[in-house]
Design a protein around this motif. Structure first.
Motif, PDB file in Angstrom:
ATOM      1  N   THR A 191       0.813  -1.220   0.000  1.00  0.00           N
ATOM      2  CA  THR A 191       0.000   0.000   0.000  1.00  0.00           C
ATOM      3  C   THR A 191       0.848   1.272   0.000  1.00  0.00           C
ATOM      4  O   THR A 191       0.343   2.337  -0.359  1.00  0.00           O
ATOM      5  CB  THR A 191      -0.935   0.026   1.221  1.00  0.00           C
ATOM      6  N   GLU A 192       2.106   1.164   0.431  1.00  0.00           N
ATOM      7  CA  GLU A 192       2.933   2.382   0.471  1.00  0.00           C
ATOM      8  C   GLU A 192       4.401   2.005   0.562  1.00  0.00           C
ATOM      9  O   GLU A 192       4.752   1.040   1.236  1.00  0.00           O
ATOM     10  CB  GLU A 192       2.564   3.234   1.696  1.00  0.00           C
ATOM     11  N   ILE A 193       5.228   2.823  -0.112  1.00  0.00           N
ATOM     12  CA  ILE A 193       6.640   2.812   0.261  1.00  0.00           C
ATOM     13  C   ILE A 193       6.948   4.210   0.788  1.00  0.00           C
ATOM     14  O   ILE A 193       6.309   5.196   0.391  1.00  0.00           O
ATOM     15  CB  ILE A 193       7.578   2.442  -0.912  1.00  0.00           C
ATOM     16  N   SER A 194       7.873   4.274   1.700  1.00  0.00           N
ATOM     17  CA  SER A 194       8.274   5.565   2.254  1.00  0.00           C
ATOM     18  C   SER A 194       9.798   5.564   2.283  1.00  0.00           C
ATOM     19  O   SER A 194      10.428   5.100   3.238  1.00  0.00           O
ATOM     20  CB  SER A 194       7.666   5.742   3.654  1.00  0.00           C
ATOM     21  N   ALA A 195      10.367   6.056   1.173  1.00  0.00           N
ATOM     22  CA  ALA A 195      11.815   5.966   0.996  1.00  0.00           C
ATOM     23  C   ALA A 195      12.532   6.969   1.902  1.00  0.00           C
ATOM     24  O   ALA A 195      12.063   8.086   2.111  1.00  0.00           O
ATOM     25  CB  ALA A 195      12.179   6.218  -0.461  1.00  0.00           C
ATOM     26  N   LYS A 196      13.659   6.541   2.419  1.00  0.00           N
ATOM     27  CA  LYS A 196      14.495   7.371   3.288  1.00  0.00           C
ATOM     28  C   LYS A 196      15.754   7.750   2.501  1.00  0.00           C
ATOM     29  O   LYS A 196      16.264   6.935   1.718  1.00  0.00           O
ATOM     30  CB  LYS A 196      14.851   6.592   4.566  1.00  0.00           C
ATOM     31  N   TYR A 197      16.217   8.949   2.703  1.00  0.00           N
ATOM     32  CA  TYR A 197      17.322   9.459   1.887  1.00  0.00           C
ATOM     33  C   TYR A 197      18.509   9.861   2.746  1.00  0.00           C
ATOM     34  O   TYR A 197      18.391  10.091   3.952  1.00  0.00           O
ATOM     35  CB  TYR A 197      16.846  10.659   1.052  1.00  0.00           C
ATOM     36  N   THR A 198      19.672   9.959   2.077  1.00  0.00           N
ATOM     37  CA  THR A 198      20.836  10.643   2.639  1.00  0.00           C
ATOM     38  C   THR A 198      21.067  11.831   1.701  1.00  0.00           C
ATOM     39  O   THR A 198      20.473  11.895   0.620  1.00  0.00           O
ATOM     40  CB  THR A 198      22.093   9.750   2.613  1.00  0.00           C
ATOM     41  N   ARG A 199      21.938  12.724   2.091  1.00  0.00           N
ATOM     42  CA  ARG A 199      22.224  13.856   1.203  1.00  0.00           C
ATOM     43  C   ARG A 199      22.707  13.343  -0.163  1.00  0.00           C
ATOM     44  O   ARG A 199      22.322  13.845  -1.214  1.00  0.00           O
ATOM     45  CB  ARG A 199      23.297  14.747   1.855  1.00  0.00           C
ATOM     46  N   GLU A 200      23.501  12.264  -0.114  1.00  0.00           N
ATOM     47  CA  GLU A 200      24.090  11.744  -1.359  1.00  0.00           C
ATOM     48  C   GLU A 200      23.040  11.045  -2.227  1.00  0.00           C
ATOM     49  O   GLU A 200      23.000  11.257  -3.441  1.00  0.00           O
ATOM     50  CB  GLU A 200      25.225  10.756  -1.034  1.00  0.00           C
ATOM     51  N   THR A 201      22.221  10.197  -1.618  1.00  0.00           N
ATOM     52  CA  THR A 201      21.243   9.469  -2.461  1.00  0.00           C
ATOM     53  C   THR A 201      20.222  10.437  -3.043  1.00  0.00           C
ATOM     54  O   THR A 201      19.733  10.247  -4.154  1.00  0.00           O
ATOM     55  CB  THR A 201      20.530   8.317  -1.704  1.00  0.00           C
ATOM     56  N   PHE A 202      19.935  11.529  -2.305  1.00  0.00           N
ATOM     57  CA  PHE A 202      19.001  12.508  -2.862  1.00  0.00           C
ATOM     58  C   PHE A 202      19.672  13.301  -3.988  1.00  0.00           C
ATOM     59  O   PHE A 202      19.081  13.511  -5.046  1.00  0.00           O
ATOM     60  CB  PHE A 202      18.468  13.442  -1.768  1.00  0.00           C
ATOM     61  N   ALA A 203      20.921  13.712  -3.766  1.00  0.00           N
ATOM     62  CA  ALA A 203      21.632  14.496  -4.795  1.00  0.00           C
ATOM     63  C   ALA A 203      21.698  13.718  -6.113  1.00  0.00           C
ATOM     64  O   ALA A 203      21.592  14.296  -7.199  1.00  0.00           O
ATOM     65  CB  ALA A 203      23.032  14.852  -4.305  1.00  0.00           C
TER      66      ALA A 203
END
Ligand code: SAH
Ligand code: AVI
Length: 335
Positions: free
Chosen positions: A288-300
């Motif tokens: 029903t949902e994913i809620s991805a978590k980021y680091t500065r690097e994975t977001f960049a």
């Protein structure tokens, strides 16, 4: 345009012949027929009950995100407004429209308060939020747009002096592979130099994340099951929500929380508007949902080719949550 009510400053947009029920039926059908893991689009959590349940989640002790982001916004609002120098704020997935006030206050302090636009899939909440903002900020022109931010962003029109907000970590509810195209679609509605403030829930200990999506009071479980009630209400289905248990776990490899509904017993479910009759066996699951978590690097890494670059990256002292202030460059958004 499916419907518009200019007197309230609210307008509705949509695709699939402008028929939201047909659009939902097609998406639910495709999702529930997906194998090996049937899925449902998480935007369908948010009818009025689901939106109220989300607000209840934000008040649980385990869900650190909302209070952490609010405290961070209070600290950085003046810096964000000084850097972006907007005349218009646009919030995607605005919900109850509380956090935007911290930025409106900062604009007011500079005498820059002019326009704001809230964009959400839940019309009633949008309506209330817009009315409250207009009441509380005399002189502010507030508008609401009912739509899907993954499809309907062109309704925003060309940017210029615009700061777009996408808070709460809602970007984590998009599949990470879809994020670059989504970011580029936002960039297309921004002028060079416009700002985009994105709230990111950061990668952290599995136990902290697990607790936030498995609160002791069972509010998240109720929120999760609500998606089946929404399908019952809107598509004439006969799911028994209590026949499904809430499952939420952290996938360390993919760095995302995944929420599922797991059948407790055998059942046959009819979804007439989607032309479906489905048999569930005990243990069958629907994502029903994913809620991805980021680091500065994975977001960049998601910004490549989007015509957006990180201008500032703010985090709270515990590094639980981040606000990335992006700037639209002169490039053409590629994807
Ligand atoms: N910004 C608020 C609410 C976050 S909850 C806060 O910070 O607390 C996510 C919000 O996004 C809900 O209000 C929901 O109705 C909205 N939403 C979810 N999916 C959407 C979509 N695809 N298009 C538009 N709005 C969406
Ligand atoms: C809206 N969004 C950022 C929330 C999240 O944490 O992914 C939705 C939510 N799902 C379960 N709890 C809260």
């Amino acid at each position: 345009m499916a419907r518009s009510d200019a007197s309230r400053g609210i307008s509705a947009v949509g695709a699939v012949g402008d028929d939201p029920a047909a659009r939902m039926a097609a998406e639910v059908r495709a999702g529930l027929l997906t194998r090996p893991l049937p899925t449902l689009p998480s935007k369908y959590f948010y009818d009025d009950r689901g939106s109220a349940l989300f607000e209840d989640i934000t008040r649980t002790t385990e869900y650190y995100q909302t209070r952490t982001e609010e405290a961070l916004l209070e600290t950085v609002a003046d810096r964000v407004i000084a850097a972006a120098a907007p005349r218009e704020l646009v919030e995607l997935g605005s919900g109850v429209g509380r956090k935007i006030r911290l930025l409106l206050d900062a604009m007011k302090r500079r005498g820059w308060l002019e326009r704001c636009l809230l964009f959400d899939i839940n019309e009633r909440m949008l309506d209330q939020s817009v009315a409250r903002l207009e009441g509380d900020y005399p002189g502010l022109v507030a508008r609401g747009v009912v739509g899907d931010f993954t499809e309907d962003l062109s309704v925003l029109g060309p940017g210029g002096d615009r700061l777009v907000l996408f808070l709460a970590g809602t970007i984590g509810n998009l599949h990470p592979d879809e994020v670059p195209a989504f970011l580029a679609s936002v960039a297309r509605q921004m002028g060079p130099g416009d700002g985009f403030l994105v709230g990111l829930d950061l990668v952290k200990s599995e136990s902290r994340l697990h607790a936030a999506y498995n609160d002791a009071a069972g509010v998240t479980a109720e929120f999760n099951r609500n998606i089946l009630r929404v399908i019952n209400d809107r598509l004439g289905a006969d799911f028994d929500p209590l026949a499904f248990e809430h499952v939420a776990f952290y996938d360390r490899k993919r760095q995302w929380i995944e929420m599922r509904l797991r059948a407790r017993s055998a059942s046959r479910v009819r979804i007439p508007a989607a032309g479906l009759e489905l048999d569930y066996r005990p243990g069958d699951e629907i994502r029903t949902e994913i809620s991805a978590k980021y680091t500065r690097e994975t977001f960049a890494a998601k910004l490549l080719g989007t015509a957006l670059r990180v201008e500032e990256f703010f985090t709270d002292p515990e590094k639980l949550f981040a606000l990335a202030l992006l700037e639209r460059t002169e490039e053409t958004p590629g994807r």
